[in-house]
Scaffold this motif. Sequence first.
Motif, PDB file in Angstrom:
ATOM      1  N   VAL A 163       0.868  -1.167   0.000  1.00 38.98           N
ATOM      2  CA  VAL A 163       0.000   0.000   0.000  1.00 38.98           C
ATOM      3  C   VAL A 163       0.911   1.225   0.000  1.00 38.98           C
ATOM      4  O   VAL A 163       1.824   1.324   0.829  1.00 38.98           O
ATOM      5  N   TYR A 164       0.675   2.123  -0.937  1.00 39.30           N
ATOM      6  CA  TYR A 164       1.505   3.305  -1.088  1.00 39.30           C
ATOM      7  C   TYR A 164       0.769   4.520  -0.521  1.00 39.30           C
ATOM      8  O   TYR A 164      -0.420   4.733  -0.807  1.00 39.30           O
ATOM      9  N   PHE A 165       1.506   5.288   0.263  1.00 37.49           N
ATOM     10  CA  PHE A 165       0.950   6.459   0.925  1.00 37.49           C
ATOM     11  C   PHE A 165       1.733   7.703   0.520  1.00 37.49           C
ATOM     12  O   PHE A 165       2.968   7.679   0.482  1.00 37.49           O
ATOM     13  N   CYS A 166       1.031   8.786   0.259  1.00 41.26           N
ATOM     14  CA  CYS A 166       1.746  10.045   0.116  1.00 41.26           C
ATOM     15  C   CYS A 166       1.810  10.728   1.479  1.00 41.26           C
ATOM     16  O   CYS A 166       0.970  10.487   2.356  1.00 41.26           O
ATOM     17  N   HIS A 167       2.807  11.561   1.624  1.00 39.28           N
ATOM     18  CA  HIS A 167       3.080  12.193   2.917  1.00 39.28           C
ATOM     19  C   HIS A 167       3.594  13.603   2.707  1.00 39.28           C
ATOM     20  O   HIS A 167       4.441  13.837   1.844  1.00 39.28           O
ATOM     21  N   VAL A 168       3.068  14.515   3.503  1.00 34.80           N
ATOM     22  CA  VAL A 168       3.547  15.892   3.497  1.00 34.80           C
ATOM     23  C   VAL A 168       3.933  16.253   4.921  1.00 34.80           C
ATOM     24  O   VAL A 168       3.067  16.326   5.793  1.00 34.80           O
ATOM     25  N   PRO A 169       5.207  16.464   5.172  1.00 30.49           N
ATOM     26  CA  PRO A 169       5.645  16.755   6.536  1.00 30.49           C
ATOM     27  C   PRO A 169       5.114  18.096   7.067  1.00 30.49           C
ATOM     28  O   PRO A 169       4.833  18.233   8.252  1.00 30.49           O
ATOM     29  N   ARG A 170       4.999  19.068   6.159  1.00 30.47           N
ATOM     30  CA  ARG A 170       4.570  20.384   6.623  1.00 30.47           C
ATOM     31  C   ARG A 170       3.936  21.152   5.475  1.00 30.47           C
ATOM     32  O   ARG A 170       4.450  21.148   4.348  1.00 30.47           O
ATOM     33  N   MET A 171       2.840  21.825   5.777  1.00 29.29           N
ATOM     34  CA  MET A 171       2.222  22.752   4.843  1.00 29.29           C
ATOM     35  C   MET A 171       1.661  23.914   5.641  1.00 29.29           C
ATOM     36  O   MET A 171       1.373  23.775   6.844  1.00 29.29           O
ATOM     37  N   THR A 172       1.538  25.044   4.992  1.00 27.60           N
ATOM     38  CA  THR A 172       0.924  26.193   5.660  1.00 27.60           C
ATOM     39  C   THR A 172      -0.491  26.352   5.128  1.00 27.60           C
ATOM     40  O   THR A 172      -0.735  26.223   3.929  1.00 27.60           O
ATOM     41  N   THR A 173      -1.402  26.613   6.002  1.00 25.83           N
ATOM     42  CA  THR A 173      -2.818  26.700   5.640  1.00 25.83           C
ATOM     43  C   THR A 173      -3.427  27.963   6.224  1.00 25.83           C
ATOM     44  O   THR A 173      -2.769  28.731   6.931  1.00 25.83           O
TER      45      THR A 173
END
Length: 121
Positions: free
Chosen positions: A92-102
């Motif tokens: 199972v492949y997962f995407c990951h974003v360590p940090r984003m500004t919202t």
Amino acid sequence: QVQLVESGGGSVQAGGSLRLSCAASGRIFTIGTMGWYRQAPGKQREWVGDITSGGPTNYAESVRGRFTISRDDAKRSVYLQMNSLRPEDTAVYFCHVPRMTTQWGPVYDQWGQGTQVTVSS
């Protein structure tokens, strides 16, 4: 509220190719590094690779030369092109974003729901 949604998984024979996509949604201002992980049955989740906001990519040794990560910031998306697939790439492949500004400030450690990739011999 932000969300990462993957698509593009499926089944393929060894030697084949698949392209995974991951799109971020929500009131997002900026996204830093975007990456991919995978988890095979009975194994720990492992890092596949990532791409920084400036474009440089990094890959795990097991996929280097076969997988390519790219991103489209206008679409807030990251892609994983997988070529020369092997049965051991099944996971199972997962995407990951360590940090984003919202709109609500920084958001950390966001994961997609995962998409299954099955490679048969």
